[in-house]
Design a protein around this motif. Structure first.
Motif, short mmCIF file in Angstrom:
data_model
loop_
_atom_site.label_atom_id
_atom_site.label_comp_id
_atom_site.label_asym_id
_atom_site.label_seq_id
_atom_site.Cartn_x
_atom_site.Cartn_y
_atom_site.Cartn_z
N THR A 212 2.79 6.49 8.44
CA THR A 212 3.18 7.26 9.62
C THR A 212 1.99 7.58 10.51
OG1 THR A 212 3.13 9.18 8.12
CG2 THR A 212 5.28 8.31 8.71
N GLN A 214 0.41 5.46 11.97
CA GLN A 214 0.55 4.53 13.09
C GLN A 214 1.22 5.18 14.29
OE1 GLN A 214 -0.81 1.67 13.08
NE2 GLN A 214 -0.97 0.93 10.99
N LEU A 215 2.02 6.21 14.04
CA LEU A 215 2.72 6.88 15.13
C LEU A 215 1.75 7.56 16.09
CD1 LEU A 215 5.67 8.53 13.18
CD2 LEU A 215 5.81 6.58 14.74
N TYR A 216 0.55 7.87 15.61
CA TYR A 216 -0.40 8.58 16.46
C TYR A 216 -1.06 7.66 17.49
CZ TYR A 216 0.20 12.65 13.57
OH TYR A 216 0.75 13.74 12.92
N LEU A 272 11.60 3.91 7.94
CA LEU A 272 10.46 3.88 8.86
C LEU A 272 9.19 3.46 8.13
CD1 LEU A 272 9.28 4.48 11.64
CD2 LEU A 272 8.94 6.84 10.91
N MET A 276 6.90 0.16 9.28
CA MET A 276 5.54 0.33 9.74
C MET A 276 4.51 -0.27 8.78
SD MET A 276 5.83 4.21 11.15
CE MET A 276 4.16 4.20 11.76
#
Length: 279
Positions: A212, A214-216, A272, A276
């Protein structure tokens, strides 16, 4: 290019930190650091003799650390029930976990052996030492009063959920610490490209801890556009430097996945996490 951005800014930050007294005074700051050190020691020292194992994800990370210490790379000799449905597709249960946490465990396991403290040390040290100081620094960087910055540090140190999660080899506290450090370097981007470069370093490491992270990458671009008050902020020099450094940090692991599985974002996860690329 990355080294030219990162190294001078790190030296300047250290020089400024040494020359500038803490705004709350050395006594109050020293008290915080002393409590942090005592908290870390009180949680680590009694567990040096514990031969403790966990179930679920903590066991996966501990097994990966053991494998790395033995020189076998990322390898697990079992298929846990909770990841059996994932491992069937590729026959590689170790691909369920990201690489950073086991790598952080390696020096502790090599030094202390297979004991509770060795596997929990990265989480405990992040929670007791790094996270409170990082939250304090972010608060001060954002212009918060000193009392708010101090409260942030103390609350994180004694937060029940953070305390509980730091007592086992899980990614939660390490990931949170890396994201807070990334936020610190994301504040006041106008001060130079070294700031988004360091933010990229910590987001890249966070992505190697939990996918997660990677969401940044898109979140940073959106935040920069809001800062610029224009959609052009989605692709500025700061965003490009941030994204390039974050991907550079992840490059060795992405290359490993490409070589092993033919896709850089390989994962045996689902939803998710799977999309990712957990590993």
């Amino acid at each position: 290019m990355a080294s030219r951005l990162l190294l001078p800014s790190a030296r300047a930050w250290l020089a400024r930190w040494r020359a500038t007294p803490p705004p709350e005074g050395w006594a109050l700051f020293g008290a915080l650091v002393l409590v942090q050190v005592v908290a870390a020691a009180a949680r680590l020292l009694p567990t040096l003799g514990w031969d403790t194992w966990w179930a679920g994800d903590p066991f996966v990370y501990a097994c990966l650390a053991d494998s790395l210490v033995a020189g076998r790379g990322f390898h697990i000799d079992y298929v846990a029930m909770h990841i059996q449905r994932y491992a069937g597709a590729h026959g590689r249960p170790e691909d369920y976990a990201g690489p950073l946490l086991p790598l952080l465990m390696v020096p502790f396991v090599a030094l202390l052996g297979r004991v509770f403290a060795a596997y929990a040390a990265p989480s405990i040290l992040c929670h007791a030492l790094l996270l409170p100081l990082a939250l304090r620094a972010v608060a001060l960087r954002c212009g918060a009063p000193v009392v708010v910055a101090q409260a942030s540090a103390w609350m994180s140190l004694f937060h029940p959920a953070l305390f509980a999660n730091s007592q086992r080899p899980m990614t939660d506290v390490v990931f949170a610490t890396l994201i807070v450090l990334a936020v610190y370097w994301s504040v006041r981007l106008e001060e130079g490209l070294s700031r988004p470069a360091w933010a990229g370093v910590f987001v890249g490491l966070a992505a190697l801890t939990r996918s997660t992270g990677q969401l940044y990458l898109p979140a940073f671009a959106v935040a920069n556009a809001l800062r610029c008050r224009s959609w052009r902020g989605l692709l500025t020099r700061e965003v490009i430097v941030f994204g390039a450094v974050a991907m550079l940090v992840q490059a060795p692991w992405l290359w490993r996945n490409e070589r092993e599985f033919g896709r850089p974002m390989h994962s045996v996860g689902s939803r998710l996490v799977g999309l990712m690329g957990r590993s």
